[in-house]
Design a protein around this motif. Structure first.
Motif, PDB file in Angstrom:
ATOM      1  N   VAL A  88       0.199  26.660   2.288  1.00 63.70           N
ATOM      2  CA  VAL A  88      -0.202  27.995   1.850  1.00 63.70           C
ATOM      3  C   VAL A  88      -0.173  28.054   0.326  1.00 63.70           C
ATOM      4  N   ASP A  89       0.898  27.493  -0.238  1.00 63.60           N
ATOM      5  CA  ASP A  89       0.999  27.408  -1.696  1.00 63.60           C
ATOM      6  C   ASP A  89       0.921  25.950  -2.124  1.00 63.60           C
ATOM      7  N   GLY A  90       0.518  25.745  -3.351  1.00 65.43           N
ATOM      8  CA  GLY A  90       0.564  24.411  -3.935  1.00 65.43           C
ATOM      9  C   GLY A  90      -0.476  23.478  -3.332  1.00 65.43           C
ATOM     10  N   ASP A  91      -0.426  22.235  -3.788  1.00 69.35           N
ATOM     11  CA  ASP A  91      -1.414  21.264  -3.295  1.00 69.35           C
ATOM     12  C   ASP A  91      -0.717  19.933  -3.018  1.00 69.35           C
ATOM     13  N   LEU A  92       0.318  20.006  -2.193  1.00 65.79           N
ATOM     14  CA  LEU A  92       1.076  18.783  -1.909  1.00 65.79           C
ATOM     15  C   LEU A  92       0.196  17.725  -1.250  1.00 65.79           C
ATOM     16  N   GLY A  93      -0.666  18.147  -0.329  1.00 67.67           N
ATOM     17  CA  GLY A  93      -1.498  17.184   0.401  1.00 67.67           C
ATOM     18  C   GLY A  93      -2.373  16.381  -0.535  1.00 67.67           C
ATOM     19  N   ALA A  94      -2.938  17.061  -1.540  1.00 67.18           N
ATOM     20  CA  ALA A  94      -3.875  16.386  -2.443  1.00 67.18           C
ATOM     21  C   ALA A  94      -3.193  15.249  -3.199  1.00 67.18           C
ATOM     22  N   MET A  95      -1.882  15.375  -3.440  1.00 62.09           N
ATOM     23  CA  MET A  95      -1.187  14.306  -4.160  1.00 62.09           C
ATOM     24  C   MET A  95      -1.189  13.004  -3.374  1.00 62.09           C
ATOM     25  N   MET A  96      -1.338  13.086  -2.044  1.00 55.97           N
ATOM     26  CA  MET A  96      -1.365  11.858  -1.232  1.00 55.97           C
ATOM     27  C   MET A  96      -2.784  11.504  -0.808  1.00 55.97           C
ATOM     28  N   GLY A  97      -3.739  12.288  -1.231  1.00 56.97           N
ATOM     29  CA  GLY A  97      -5.107  12.039  -0.817  1.00 56.97           C
ATOM     30  C   GLY A  97      -5.456  12.705   0.503  1.00 56.97           C
ATOM     31  N   ASP A  99      -5.680  16.696   2.725  1.00 52.54           N
ATOM     32  CA  ASP A  99      -5.985  18.086   2.418  1.00 52.54           C
ATOM     33  C   ASP A  99      -4.706  18.929   2.492  1.00 52.54           C
ATOM     34  N   ALA A 100      -4.825  20.247   2.307  1.00 55.86           N
ATOM     35  CA  ALA A 100      -3.637  21.089   2.198  1.00 55.86           C
ATOM     36  C   ALA A 100      -2.909  21.261   3.532  1.00 55.86           C
ATOM     37  N   GLU A 101      -3.635  21.196   4.644  1.00 50.33           N
ATOM     38  CA  GLU A 101      -3.026  21.542   5.936  1.00 50.33           C
ATOM     39  C   GLU A 101      -2.541  20.339   6.718  1.00 50.33           C
ATOM     40  N   TRP A 102      -2.374  19.208   6.049  1.00 53.66           N
ATOM     41  CA  TRP A 102      -2.001  17.976   6.754  1.00 53.66           C
ATOM     42  C   TRP A 102      -0.717  18.158   7.554  1.00 53.66           C
ATOM     43  N   ALA A 103       0.295  18.768   6.914  1.00 56.23           N
ATOM     44  CA  ALA A 103       1.586  18.872   7.595  1.00 56.23           C
ATOM     45  C   ALA A 103       1.499  19.844   8.764  1.00 56.23           C
ATOM     46  N   LYS A 104       0.686  20.864   8.584  1.00 55.59           N
ATOM     47  CA  LYS A 104       0.525  21.855   9.650  1.00 55.59           C
ATOM     48  C   LYS A 104      -0.040  21.168  10.903  1.00 55.59           C
ATOM     49  N   ARG A 105      -1.047  20.336  10.675  1.00 58.55           N
ATOM     50  CA  ARG A 105      -1.637  19.631  11.821  1.00 58.55           C
ATOM     51  C   ARG A 105      -0.646  18.655  12.445  1.00 58.55           C
ATOM     52  N   ALA A 106       0.139  17.985  11.589  1.00 67.40           N
ATOM     53  CA  ALA A 106       1.118  17.022  12.119  1.00 67.40           C
ATOM     54  C   ALA A 106       2.126  17.734  13.018  1.00 67.40           C
ATOM     55  N   ILE A 107       2.547  18.936  12.594  1.00 62.63           N
ATOM     56  CA  ILE A 107       3.514  19.682  13.415  1.00 62.63           C
ATOM     57  C   ILE A 107       2.837  20.200  14.686  1.00 62.63           C
ATOM     58  N   ALA A 108       1.564  20.604  14.536  1.00 56.69           N
ATOM     59  CA  ALA A 108       0.858  21.146  15.696  1.00 56.69           C
ATOM     60  C   ALA A 108       0.678  20.094  16.789  1.00 56.69           C
ATOM     61  N   ALA A 109       0.690  18.808  16.407  1.00 54.64           N
ATOM     62  CA  ALA A 109       0.402  17.746  17.385  1.00 54.64           C
ATOM     63  C   ALA A 109       1.408  17.749  18.535  1.00 54.64           C
ATOM     64  N   ASN A 110       2.706  17.605  18.202  1.00 51.89           N
ATOM     65  CA  ASN A 110       3.716  17.556  19.260  1.00 51.89           C
ATOM     66  C   ASN A 110       4.931  18.414  18.944  1.00 51.89           C
ATOM     67  N   ASP A 146       0.863  -1.175   0.000  1.00 54.68           N
ATOM     68  CA  ASP A 146       0.000   0.000   0.000  1.00 54.68           C
ATOM     69  C   ASP A 146       0.902   1.228   0.000  1.00 54.68           C
ATOM     70  N   ASN A 147       1.385   1.572  -1.200  1.00 51.11           N
ATOM     71  CA  ASN A 147       2.415   2.607  -1.271  1.00 51.11           C
ATOM     72  C   ASN A 147       1.909   3.970  -0.846  1.00 51.11           C
ATOM     73  N   ASN A 148       0.639   4.250  -1.136  1.00 47.33           N
ATOM     74  CA  ASN A 148       0.113   5.555  -0.762  1.00 47.33           C
ATOM     75  C   ASN A 148       0.166   5.741   0.748  1.00 47.33           C
ATOM     76  N   TRP A 149      -0.230   4.695   1.473  1.00 47.76           N
ATOM     77  CA  TRP A 149      -0.209   4.779   2.931  1.00 47.76           C
ATOM     78  C   TRP A 149       1.226   4.928   3.437  1.00 47.76           C
ATOM     79  N   GLY A 150       2.136   4.156   2.825  1.00 42.46           N
ATOM     80  CA  GLY A 150       3.547   4.277   3.183  1.00 42.46           C
ATOM     81  C   GLY A 150       4.046   5.700   2.970  1.00 42.46           C
ATOM     82  N   ASP A 151       3.633   6.307   1.834  1.00 43.10           N
ATOM     83  CA  ASP A 151       4.054   7.683   1.551  1.00 43.10           C
ATOM     84  C   ASP A 151       3.522   8.646   2.597  1.00 43.10           C
ATOM     85  N   ILE A 152       2.287   8.414   3.023  1.00 45.67           N
ATOM     86  CA  ILE A 152       1.698   9.330   4.009  1.00 45.67           C
ATOM     87  C   ILE A 152       2.504   9.292   5.306  1.00 45.67           C
ATOM     88  N   VAL A 153       2.823   8.082   5.780  1.00 49.72           N
ATOM     89  CA  VAL A 153       3.589   7.975   7.022  1.00 49.72           C
ATOM     90  C   VAL A 153       4.975   8.574   6.830  1.00 49.72           C
TER      91      VAL A 153
END
Lengths: 340, 482
Positions: A279-288, A290-301, A234-241
């Protein structure tokens, strides 16, 4: 006759349905469930263990929380499944957990034979030795003839044999079942040296009643790249992690912290930072996502450095130095590919 | 009265004299039991020396125990301050800080009253089984349990309304035990549903629905047993109940739940741990494995080749496989056979396989009891015109079970202790699982004996009680050699 044809068709349809649902992506499953199932250690100081209130905490656990934040928007939407050394890979392969974050060493056979994917290395560890100071030893090369406490059935046992063989030395192993027994034997003087992963040695030394009488020898005799693991296929899931983890590393590199996250997103002019934070681009959409995925990941810890500092870093009682785990810009090995 | 020239004659008996000092009291006992020969004297001295070494080595450690501290380092500091540098002392503070995890695992703290109440109800539900309808024993037992329960509930900070409700419930139970102990059996019958509801929470209607299935079995059985016989009647009942459980129940309980939403907050079974987990697995497996074991034992002695072959095959297969293999099967292998994404609770899987495992052993123990019965008993039952099931129920089983009590109880004790093996599949058992979690805390890293002593003590109390109860039961049921 007709009936049996019908039954046969129904069976085939049923099997197909099972096969199709088996193909469904982990991302869809996690989203549908609303919960990330994360395989963690049953208890390893600093890396992953429940506290007195039953909340899981630690360096590895923070990765689970970052992934849950990126995918589901809630770092608390994680179900932790404690796995032992024996059950961890089977639990992952059989679909019982979506990912493993429990200090598993990336090796060739695990990657290929067990059909797992190690998506990144979140901690570069290596096997070291701790000795009593009054033994007068300052290098592992001087341990010829020593008795050494070692856990059975681990790669550390094999590494130890390799190291002594390569250096033409002999040793007497004192095998122990777990870390606490090793500590006990070592303190009781049943062995001259105690060997395990350097991170474990540091944590053990930090809790000894007379830490100043024990030294950790400078030699690191093995490579133990530890990292999160997902299933093959499941490469998409691997990419997300993988990229969630790299987002944390890049955040440290770019100086994005939990505290200045919103401000940076609003004011930063650095193109990569803007792409990372959606803020720019649509990196999140390439993995399925949304745009703010990384922001939330950083906000976690927080970013990688913040997680390290708060769980196992020098300010904690465990007191691990960054060492190999410093950013590549600071002489370490943590290096994230560009977000582009 | 004789004349004064008569020779002296003692008119009364002399009082008995004390035996010489070496032949009485403690000295005599010591001489006879400890120093009766050279070999025994040497053994006695060696034994005393061993006891002295053990006590002098460990007693200071126990006496220097620290109860209030927040970490190993603080414990060591306190011991060093009070008893001097180099003194050793136990750090019981760990248990003070983490006892709740040893008892309940990760069960939500504000809901501790639920497992505690379930445990008390379990003991009450055992009363009719263990002591028949003995009014005095039942009253004393339920009374003591109620008082202890109230203390325990107070100890885990139970909210007032819950406290009052539980108090009322147990007042009723004690009253029933006092007035009509035979009705206590209803607590036993309802306990599986109530216990499930208390432990896991959720809607009231799902355990009610599950119990309704058993009621269906009962009704079908009593309606059809005269026409179809015991096995077929039960079989039809089980089929009807299975249809109810699989296809109808959810359609009935679902609307009921939405119409009348009664229930408790849900608790996932991955929050179970410590002794709560040990008891859930142990008690469920023990109570389920006894009936299954009896059936298997009867099956193995059956004249019907198919039943016999199946029973023998099952028993021998299960007994030939280590429990740890079964646990790994439960945790790892079953998942491969089930459709992907089925959520089949790990604890439930473990309970089923532990039950199966224990049933095979119980079956063999009971078969031993059956084999010990003289053939005449079977023939007498036949001569009385009893059918197979009547004969088993009235004549064979009561005797066979009585003979098997020590074996059955030791199987149960073994099973209860084996529940700690679930640590191998990542469940938080009290001995290894929770201890590992505690040691992973940097504050308690390096603690060694204290958790083992604490957990061992509790296991000892439970297993010792079981063993004493089995001796009580043996004495009570003794009918021969009077």
């Amino acid at each position: 006759m007709k009936k049996s044809v019908f039954l046969g068709a129904a069976t085939v349809a049923g099997l197909l349905a099972v096969a199709v649902s088996a193909q469904a992506s982990t991302l869809d499953d996690v989203k549908a469930r609303g919960e990330l199932i994360c395989g963690v250690n049953t208890g390893l100081t600093g890396f992953g263990a429940p506290d007195a209130n039953g909340n899981y905490q630690g360096f590895d656990v923070a990765i689970c929380q970052a992934v849950a934040a990126a995918v589901l928007g809630d770092p608390a939407a994680v179900k932790y499944v404690p796995t032992t050394g024996e059950t961890r890979f089977t639990a992952l392969a059989s679909g019982e957990v979506d990912m493993l974050a429990r200090n598993s060493t990336w090796t060739f056979s695990r990657d290929n034979d067990l059909k797992l994917d190690f998506v990144a290395v979140n901690y570069y560890d290596g096997q070291g030795f701790m000795v009593h100071k009054d033994l007068g030893v300052s290098s592992a090369k001087e341990l010829d003839g020593a008795t050494i406490c070692i856990q059975t059935g681990t790669t550390t046992e094999l590494n130890l044999a390799d190291f002594f063989k390569a250096n033409g030395m002999s040793y007497t192993p004192v095998t122990v079942a777990d870390d606490s027994e090793a500590q006990r034997q070592y303190l009781a003087g049943a062995c001259d040296a105690f060997t395990t992963d350097a991170s474990g040695l540091a944590a053990t030394r930090a809790t000894l009643p007379d830490a100043e009488n024990h030294i950790i020898l400078p030699e690191i005799i093995s490579k133990e790249p530890l990292g999160p693991v997902v299933r093959h296929g499941d490469n998409n899931w691997g990419d997300i992690v993988r990229w969630t983890y790299y987002a944390l590393v890049t955040a440290e590199e770019k100086g994005i912290t939990q505290a200045n996250l919103d401000e940076t997103a609003a004011t930063s002019t650095d193109p990569e930072t803007r792409r990372l934070l959606g803020v720019d681009g649509d990196l999140g959409a390439m993995m399925g996502l949304d745009a703010e995925w990384a922001k939330r990941a950083i906000a976690a810890n927080g970013n990688y450095g913040e997680i390290f500092a708060s769980t196992i870093g020098e300010a904690t009682p465990i007191g691990l130095a960054r060492g190999l785990n410093a950013l590549w810009t600071q002489g370490g090995l943590q290096y994230a590919p560009p977000f582009r | 009265m004789s004349n004064n020239n008569a020779s002296f004659v003692r008119t009364e008996m002399l009082g008995s004299q004390e035996p010489p000092t070496s032949e009485r009291g403690a000295i005599k006992w010591v001489r006879e039991n400890l120093f009766s020969s050279a070999l025994n004297s040497i053994l006695t001295l060696l034994g005393v020396a061993a006891i002295y070494l053990i006590i002098s080595g460990s007693l200071p450690w126990f006496l220097h125990g620290v109860w209030n501290a927040s970490s190993m380092g603080e414990c060591r500091q306190i011991v060093a301050d009070n008893y001097g540098e180099g003194a050793s002392g136990a750090c019981w503070a760990m248990i003070h800080e983490r006892w709740h995890q040893y008892m309940f695992g990760f069960y939500p703290r504000e809901l501790y009253w639920r497992p505690v109440t379930a445990f008390a109800l379990m003991i009450v539900s055992l009363a009719p089984v263990l002591y028949y309808n003995n009014r005095r024993t039942d009253t004393v037992m339920t009374g003591v349990v109620s008082v202890l329960l109230m203390l325990a509930l107070w100890g885990v900070n139970t909210p007032g309304s819950v406290f009052a409700a539980v108090f009322l419930l147990f007042a009723v139970i004690v009253a029933v035990a006092r007035v009509a102990p035979k009705y206590l059996v209803w607590v036993t019958i309802l306990f599986p549903a109530v216990g499930f509801l208390l432990l896991w929470g959720g809607s009231v209607w799902s355990p009610v629905g599950a119990m309704a299935g058993f009621v269906l079995i009962g009704i079908t059985y009593s309606l059809t047993k005269d026409r179809l016989g015991v096995p077929v009647g039960t079989g039809v009942g089980v089929i009807i109940a299975s249809i109810w459980w699989l296809f109808i129940q959810s359609h009935v309980t679902g609307p009921l739940a939405s119409a009348m939403n009664l229930g408790f907050e849900k608790v996932d079974s991955d929050q179970f741990g410590g002794f709560l987990l040990a008891f859930v697995i142990g008690v469920t497996a023990i109570s389920a494995s006894l009936p299954v074991g009896i059936l298997l034992a009867l099956g193995r002695r059956s004249d019907m080749p198919l039943i016999k072959a199946l029973s023998v095959g099952f028993i021998e297969f299960i007994r030939g496989v280590p429990l740890i293999t079964m646990l790994f099967t439960a945790s790892l292998l079953l998942q491969y056979f089930l459709p992907p994404q089925t959520k089949f609770d790990l604890i439930l899987r473990v309970i089923i396989l532990v039950t199966v495992f224990s049933a095979a052993y119980i079956a063999e123990v009971i078969r031993g009891g059956l084999a010990a019965l003289p053939k005449g008993q079977y023939e007498a039952a036949d001569a009385l015109g009893l059918d197979y099931w009547q004969a088993q129920r009235l004549i064979i089983m009561p005797q066979a079970l009585k003979i098997s009590i020590p074996g059955i109880v030791s199987s149960f004790i073994g099973l209860f202790k084996d529940t700690t093996l679930v640590a191998l599949v990542g469940l938080a058992d009290p001995l290894q699982g929770i201890t590992k979690i505690v040691r992973a805390d940097i504050n308690w890293k390096g603690i060694y004996w204290e958790p083992y002593i604490f957990v061992g003590l509790i296991f000892f109390v439970v297993c010792f009680s079981m063993s004493r109860y089995s001796m009580y039961l043996e004495n009570k049921l003794k009918r021969d050699h009077r």
